[in-house]
Motif scaffolding. Structure first.
Motif, mmCIF file in Angstrom:
data_model
loop_
_atom_site.group_PDB
_atom_site.id
_atom_site.type_symbol
_atom_site.label_atom_id
_atom_site.label_comp_id
_atom_site.label_asym_id
_atom_site.label_seq_id
_atom_site.Cartn_x
_atom_site.Cartn_y
_atom_site.Cartn_z
ATOM 1 N N UNK A 89 1.417 -10.944 -4.033
ATOM 2 C CA UNK A 89 1.207 -9.629 -3.401
ATOM 3 C C UNK A 89 2.189 -9.367 -2.266
ATOM 4 N N UNK A 90 2.415 -10.381 -1.438
ATOM 5 C CA UNK A 90 3.340 -10.209 -0.316
ATOM 6 C C UNK A 90 4.761 -9.991 -0.817
ATOM 7 N N UNK A 91 5.142 -10.721 -1.856
ATOM 8 C CA UNK A 91 6.484 -10.552 -2.424
ATOM 9 C C UNK A 91 6.704 -9.122 -2.924
ATOM 10 N N UNK A 92 5.734 -8.615 -3.698
ATOM 11 C CA UNK A 92 5.901 -7.295 -4.290
ATOM 12 C C UNK A 92 5.896 -6.197 -3.230
ATOM 13 N N UNK A 155 -7.819 -1.504 -7.285
ATOM 14 C CA UNK A 155 -7.492 -0.073 -7.333
ATOM 15 C C UNK A 155 -6.637 0.399 -6.160
ATOM 16 N N UNK A 156 -6.843 -0.184 -4.983
ATOM 17 C CA UNK A 156 -6.029 0.211 -3.819
ATOM 18 C C UNK A 156 -4.559 -0.135 -4.043
ATOM 19 N N UNK A 157 -4.316 -1.332 -4.529
ATOM 20 C CA UNK A 157 -2.928 -1.751 -4.759
ATOM 21 C C UNK A 157 -2.283 -0.884 -5.829
ATOM 22 N N UNK A 158 -2.992 -0.670 -6.945
ATOM 23 C CA UNK A 158 -2.426 0.096 -8.054
ATOM 24 C C UNK A 158 -2.173 1.539 -7.640
ATOM 25 N N UNK A 163 1.657 5.833 -5.889
ATOM 26 C CA UNK A 163 2.055 6.850 -4.914
ATOM 27 C C UNK A 163 3.402 6.510 -4.301
ATOM 28 N N UNK A 164 3.624 5.230 -4.027
ATOM 29 C CA UNK A 164 4.915 4.803 -3.496
ATOM 30 C C UNK A 164 6.035 5.149 -4.469
ATOM 31 N N UNK A 165 5.814 4.878 -5.745
ATOM 32 C CA UNK A 165 6.834 5.131 -6.756
ATOM 33 C C UNK A 165 7.104 6.624 -6.906
ATOM 34 N N UNK A 215 2.525 3.078 0.253
ATOM 35 C CA UNK A 215 2.809 1.711 0.705
ATOM 36 C C UNK A 215 1.689 1.193 1.598
ATOM 37 N N UNK A 216 1.199 2.048 2.511
ATOM 38 C CA UNK A 216 0.118 1.646 3.416
ATOM 39 C C UNK A 216 -1.167 1.364 2.640
ATOM 40 N N UNK A 217 -1.442 2.160 1.613
ATOM 41 C CA UNK A 217 -2.635 1.937 0.807
ATOM 42 C C UNK A 217 -2.534 0.626 0.043
ATOM 43 N N UNK A 218 -1.368 0.318 -0.483
ATOM 44 C CA UNK A 218 -1.180 -0.925 -1.228
ATOM 45 C C UNK A 218 -1.226 -2.142 -0.310
ATOM 46 N N UNK A 219 -0.724 -1.995 0.914
ATOM 47 C CA UNK A 219 -0.697 -3.116 1.867
ATOM 48 C C UNK A 219 -2.041 -3.318 2.566
ATOM 49 N N UNK A 220 -2.693 -2.199 2.930
ATOM 50 C CA UNK A 220 -3.938 -2.252 3.706
ATOM 51 C C UNK A 220 -3.762 -3.084 4.971
#
Length: 265
Positions: A89-92, A155-158, A163-165, A215-220
């Motif tokens: 997760x941190x890498x991606x 779901x948060x990460x996806x 949204x980032x993309x 990005x913020x949603x995926x990172x939390x």
């Protein structure tokens, strides 16, 4: 929709690092809010708003590349020795941040056709911001952010990654439209049309804001949310300035075009 809290700090030095990272995040939000307030009275001295009073002019391409470069190099340096940087997760997540600035620092500057010189003061502010934020996001994702084993399916990460993309695609496409407004040999300004510019004046800003909130949603993390808010404050103010400038410059500017958020604002 957030990962579980990290385990107790050990050694104590780790606790100090996390607290310092959070303080830097709060400082980033304050910086964005202060900048937005200032931009209500003084336009960002860049591009059409450039002025010699903000320092000697620097060539647009190298100035842009150098000011964005810390947001690429600093996170990579931190990832090389970060305790959490080897987790997927941190890498991606860190990879997404680096990918954005790989484009902004090494590709975007060389696509500029006739960029106006950048005042030294503007260049210096952008450089310091990229050092600050590059360190903040890089340190957070390479040392402190911890995620459960199934985070990549959360779901948060996806939703955040999608949204980032989409935001990055809108940002790149909008910049493409702006670069190609004038044909070779033409001068002056034109009304941007096509893509998200049919809906908002700040289409490129809208894309970048959407990107960093994804990005913020995926990172939390507090750090990623601080970056998203700072981006919203600064780019929102710039979008409003652009919108007012277009309305004053062009009598036929579309009156139903919003400032930043389609159909809303």
């Amino acid at each position: 929709c957030s990962p579980p809290p990290p385990p107790p700090c050990s050694p104590p030095r780790c606790c100090c690092g996390r607290r310092r990272s959070r303080l830097l995040a709060y400082g980033l939000v304050a910086l964005g809010a202060g900048s937005a307030l200032l931009l209500r009275f003084v336009p960002m001295p860049y591009g059409r708003y450039s002025s010699p009073r903000f320092g000697c002019p620097l060539p647009a391409r190298p100035a842009w590349a150098l000011q964005e470069l810390p947001s690429l190099l600093v996170p990579l340096a931190l990832a090389a020795c970060g305790a959490a940087a080897g987790r997927w997760p941190n890498r991606l997540l860190l990879g997404g941040f680096v990918l954005h600035y790989l484009h902004r620092a090494l590709i975007f500057p060389f696509l500029i056709r006739q960029g106006k010189p950048t005042p030294f003061f503007t260049f210096l502010l952008a450089l310091l911001f990229c050092v600050y934020n590059g360190y903040l996001q890089g340190r957070s994702l390479s040392n402190y952010a911890e995620y459960p084993s199934g985070w990549l399916k959360d779901p948060c990460f996806i939703a955040g990654e999608l949204r980032w993309l989409v935001g990055m695609a809108i940002n790149i496409h909008s910049d493409h439209i702006l670069r190609n407004l004038r044909k070779p040999g033409e001068t002056g300004y034109k009304i941007p049309r096509g893509g998200m510019f049919e809906y908002v004046s700040g289409a490129n800003f809208f894309g970048e804001i959407l990107e960093w909130f994804g990005f913020a949603l995926a990172c939390c993390t507090i750090e990623s949310l601080a970056f998203a808010l700072c981006t919203l404050f600064i780019l929102g103010s710039r979008a409003k300035q652009h919108h007012q400038w277009y309305l004053e410059k062009f009598e036929d500017y579309p009156k139903d075009r919003k400032i930043l958020i389609p159909f809303v604002y």
